[in-house]
Design a protein around this motif. Sequence first.
Motif, PDB file in Angstrom:
ATOM      1  N   ARG A   1      -9.287   6.268   4.102  1.00 35.85           N
ATOM      2  CA  ARG A   1      -8.692   5.010   3.643  1.00 35.85           C
ATOM      3  C   ARG A   1      -8.817   4.854   2.125  1.00 35.85           C
ATOM      4  O   ARG A   1      -7.926   4.329   1.475  1.00 35.85           O
ATOM      5  CB  ARG A   1      -9.389   3.853   4.351  1.00 35.85           C
ATOM      6  N   ARG A   2      -9.902   5.310   1.553  1.00 36.90           N
ATOM      7  CA  ARG A   2     -10.112   5.149   0.112  1.00 36.90           C
ATOM      8  C   ARG A   2      -9.135   5.991  -0.713  1.00 36.90           C
ATOM      9  O   ARG A   2      -8.994   5.773  -1.905  1.00 36.90           O
ATOM     10  CB  ARG A   2     -11.552   5.479  -0.265  1.00 36.90           C
TER      11      ARG A   2
ATOM     12  N   GLU B   1       0.837  -1.201   0.000  1.00 38.74           N
ATOM     13  CA  GLU B   1       0.000   0.000   0.000  1.00 38.74           C
ATOM     14  C   GLU B   1       0.874   1.254   0.000  1.00 38.74           C
ATOM     15  O   GLU B   1       1.729   1.423   0.864  1.00 38.74           O
ATOM     16  CB  GLU B   1      -0.908  -0.005   1.221  1.00 38.74           C
TER      17      GLU B   1
ATOM     18  N   GLN C   1      -5.905   6.020  -0.053  1.00 37.39           N
ATOM     19  CA  GLN C   1      -4.629   5.298  -0.089  1.00 37.39           C
ATOM     20  C   GLN C   1      -4.470   4.654  -1.462  1.00 37.39           C
ATOM     21  O   GLN C   1      -5.450   4.282  -2.102  1.00 37.39           O
ATOM     22  CB  GLN C   1      -4.585   4.215   0.995  1.00 37.39           C
TER      23      GLN C   1
END
Length: 178
Positions: free
Chosen positions: A155-156, A103, A158
């Motif tokens: 988070r979206r 990630e 990332q």
Amino acid sequence: MKQNTELKEARHNIMRDISIEKMVIHCGGIDEKLERSVKLLQKITKEKVFIKKSTKRIPDFGISPGKKSGCKVTIRDKEKITQYLKRFFSAIDSKLSGRQFTENQLCFGIKEYIEVPGLDYDREIGILGFEVMLVFKRAGKRTTLRKIKAGKFPRRQQVTPQEIREYIVKHFKVRVGK
């Protein structure tokens, strides 16, 4: 049909585009190997090399807290990053493993610096390898880094490993294995 493609282009969200934030080239070692590593990174990048100190104790390698144990160079200029990546990818035959993608970043190593086009063997350095780490970002990441009115980075936002794979294949023509 033509209207659908125009709508898709119009709906393209520039906040979802990814780019390379920085490239970190690093080498490890202590004592004599560290000096050779510093020379290697200076030879590759011709920039200032930052020497890292250890925070952990690893007796097998002779490392204790506060002892110099590695060096790195951070490059943020997009043109330089592109030039270096083309050379580094040709050194590894333009092949990457799926495990090298995580990630927000991509990491790969080069076993011997003499494999990189344009770098010749230097007797003072000997045979050394180094690692390259690419950090990816989306627009809006700075909101979490600023001091005043720091925002949240959901988070979206990332960058997923799959998106990094697609970016690398598209821009650098690299083959990615499993």
